[in-house]
Structures are given as C-alpha cells and as structure tokens.
Design a protein around this motif. Structure first.
Motif, mmCIF file in Angstrom:
data_model
loop_
_atom_site.group_PDB
_atom_site.id
_atom_site.type_symbol
_atom_site.label_atom_id
_atom_site.label_comp_id
_atom_site.label_asym_id
_atom_site.label_seq_id
_atom_site.Cartn_x
_atom_site.Cartn_y
_atom_site.Cartn_z
ATOM 1 N N PHE A 39 -27.888 -11.266 58.198
ATOM 2 C CA PHE A 39 -27.971 -10.159 57.346
ATOM 3 C C PHE A 39 -28.683 -10.070 56.117
ATOM 4 O O PHE A 39 -29.589 -9.174 55.776
ATOM 5 C CB PHE A 39 -26.641 -9.380 57.099
ATOM 6 N N PRO A 40 -28.589 -11.168 55.370
ATOM 7 C CA PRO A 40 -29.256 -11.169 53.933
ATOM 8 C C PRO A 40 -30.825 -11.188 53.853
ATOM 9 O O PRO A 40 -31.419 -11.208 52.796
ATOM 10 C CB PRO A 40 -28.716 -12.481 53.422
ATOM 11 N N LEU A 41 -31.288 -11.574 55.037
ATOM 12 C CA LEU A 41 -32.780 -11.634 55.287
ATOM 13 C C LEU A 41 -33.354 -10.151 55.338
ATOM 14 O O LEU A 41 -34.423 -10.071 54.604
ATOM 15 C CB LEU A 41 -33.141 -12.300 56.531
ATOM 16 N N LEU A 42 -32.474 -9.375 55.535
ATOM 17 C CA LEU A 42 -33.224 -8.042 55.320
ATOM 18 C C LEU A 42 -33.744 -7.574 54.008
ATOM 19 O O LEU A 42 -34.494 -6.908 53.642
ATOM 20 C CB LEU A 42 -32.195 -6.812 55.677
ATOM 21 N N PHE A 43 -33.024 -8.204 53.002
ATOM 22 C CA PHE A 43 -33.275 -7.972 51.448
ATOM 23 C C PHE A 43 -34.668 -8.595 51.082
ATOM 24 O O PHE A 43 -34.796 -8.345 50.008
ATOM 25 C CB PHE A 43 -32.065 -8.343 50.748
ATOM 26 N N ILE A 44 -35.229 -9.260 51.988
ATOM 27 C CA ILE A 44 -36.353 -10.103 51.559
ATOM 28 C C ILE A 44 -37.471 -9.424 52.519
ATOM 29 O O ILE A 44 -38.536 -9.073 52.202
ATOM 30 C CB ILE A 44 -36.329 -11.559 51.866
ATOM 31 N N ILE A 45 -37.006 -9.235 53.836
ATOM 32 C CA ILE A 45 -38.136 -8.839 54.725
ATOM 33 C C ILE A 45 -38.692 -7.303 54.503
ATOM 34 O O ILE A 45 -39.653 -7.045 54.530
ATOM 35 C CB ILE A 45 -37.601 -9.098 56.349
ATOM 36 N N VAL A 46 -37.557 -6.355 54.334
ATOM 37 C CA VAL A 46 -37.957 -4.906 54.085
ATOM 38 C C VAL A 46 -38.679 -4.740 53.061
ATOM 39 O O VAL A 46 -39.674 -4.139 52.836
ATOM 40 C CB VAL A 46 -36.535 -3.987 54.243
ATOM 41 N N PRO A 47 -38.182 -5.270 51.857
ATOM 42 C CA PRO A 47 -39.230 -5.039 50.574
ATOM 43 C C PRO A 47 -40.626 -5.567 50.876
ATOM 44 O O PRO A 47 -41.459 -5.047 50.209
ATOM 45 C CB PRO A 47 -38.389 -5.514 49.543
ATOM 46 N N GLY A 48 -40.559 -6.776 51.471
ATOM 47 C CA GLY A 48 -41.763 -7.551 51.602
ATOM 48 C C GLY A 48 -42.772 -6.808 52.495
ATOM 49 O O GLY A 48 -44.052 -6.581 52.106
ATOM 50 N N PHE A 49 -42.239 -6.129 53.373
ATOM 51 C CA PHE A 49 -43.274 -5.292 54.305
ATOM 52 C C PHE A 49 -43.466 -4.059 53.623
ATOM 53 O O PHE A 49 -44.821 -3.450 53.900
ATOM 54 C CB PHE A 49 -42.455 -5.065 55.766
ATOM 55 N N ALA A 50 -42.654 -3.270 52.906
ATOM 56 C CA ALA A 50 -42.994 -2.191 52.372
ATOM 57 C C ALA A 50 -44.088 -2.428 51.195
ATOM 58 O O ALA A 50 -44.969 -1.706 51.123
ATOM 59 C CB ALA A 50 -41.861 -1.792 51.562
ATOM 60 N N THR A 51 -43.966 -3.617 50.551
ATOM 61 C CA THR A 51 -44.998 -4.184 49.857
ATOM 62 C C THR A 51 -46.345 -4.078 50.301
ATOM 63 O O THR A 51 -47.468 -3.702 49.756
ATOM 64 C CB THR A 51 -44.610 -5.205 48.849
ATOM 65 N N LEU A 52 -46.449 -4.903 51.478
ATOM 66 C CA LEU A 52 -47.689 -5.048 52.182
ATOM 67 C C LEU A 52 -48.008 -3.771 52.418
ATOM 68 O O LEU A 52 -49.400 -3.683 52.613
ATOM 69 C CB LEU A 52 -47.230 -6.104 53.409
ATOM 70 N N ALA A 53 -47.606 -2.863 53.065
ATOM 71 C CA ALA A 53 -47.856 -1.456 53.502
ATOM 72 C C ALA A 53 -48.478 -0.830 52.442
ATOM 73 O O ALA A 53 -49.450 -0.037 52.396
ATOM 74 C CB ALA A 53 -46.857 -0.831 54.277
ATOM 75 N N ARG A 54 -47.760 -0.600 51.481
ATOM 76 C CA ARG A 54 -48.155 0.129 50.338
ATOM 77 C C ARG A 54 -49.271 -0.401 49.437
ATOM 78 O O ARG A 54 -50.151 0.456 48.676
ATOM 79 C CB ARG A 54 -46.835 0.086 49.178
#
Length: 73
Positions: A39-54
């Motif tokens: 579960f803790p990987l979500l705290f790296i993956i989701v913001p990372g993806f949001a940063t890439l998309a933005r």
C-alpha cells in the motif's frame, strides 16, 4: 532523494523517457493490489503520475502520458 527533487526530475522529463516513466509507474501500481498489497507505494506512484500528467505542455501529450500509465497497469 526528497519528494521535491523527485518532482522536479519528473517535470523535466520529455518524450520517450516521460512515457516510459509513466508506463513504469503503472506497472509498479500492480504491486499495490492483492496478494502483495504494498500500500505505501501509492504515496509515490499517484503523485508521480499526477506530476507527469500536469507537466505535459498540451492536452494530447497529457492524454498519452495517461495512456502509457494505463498500459503499464
């Protein structure tokens, strides 16, 4: 590496490296599902993806970033 360095590194990615990183983040997202459930990987993956998309300069490139993420997942 702090999150701010990680974020600035992701914002600087362009072209193939950006889409490959999105694909890799999508592939890592599978590790958060059962039976592994890291579960803790979500705290790296989701913001990372949001940063890439933005950080994409156009909507089309943002779409393809999401497409690469989804393909990795």
């Amino acid at each position: 590496m702090t999150f701010l360095k990680f974020k600035s590194h992701l914002e600087d990615l362009r072209g193939f490296k950006k889409y490959a990183t999105a694909f890799l983040l999508g592939a890592l997202l599978t590790l958060t599902a059962p039976p592994l459930g890291i579960f803790p990987l979500l705290f790296i993956i989701v913001p990372g993806f949001a940063t890439l998309a933005r950080s994409a300069p156009t909507r089309g490139k943002s779409f393809f970033t999401g497409w690469a993420f989804g393909s990795g997942y």
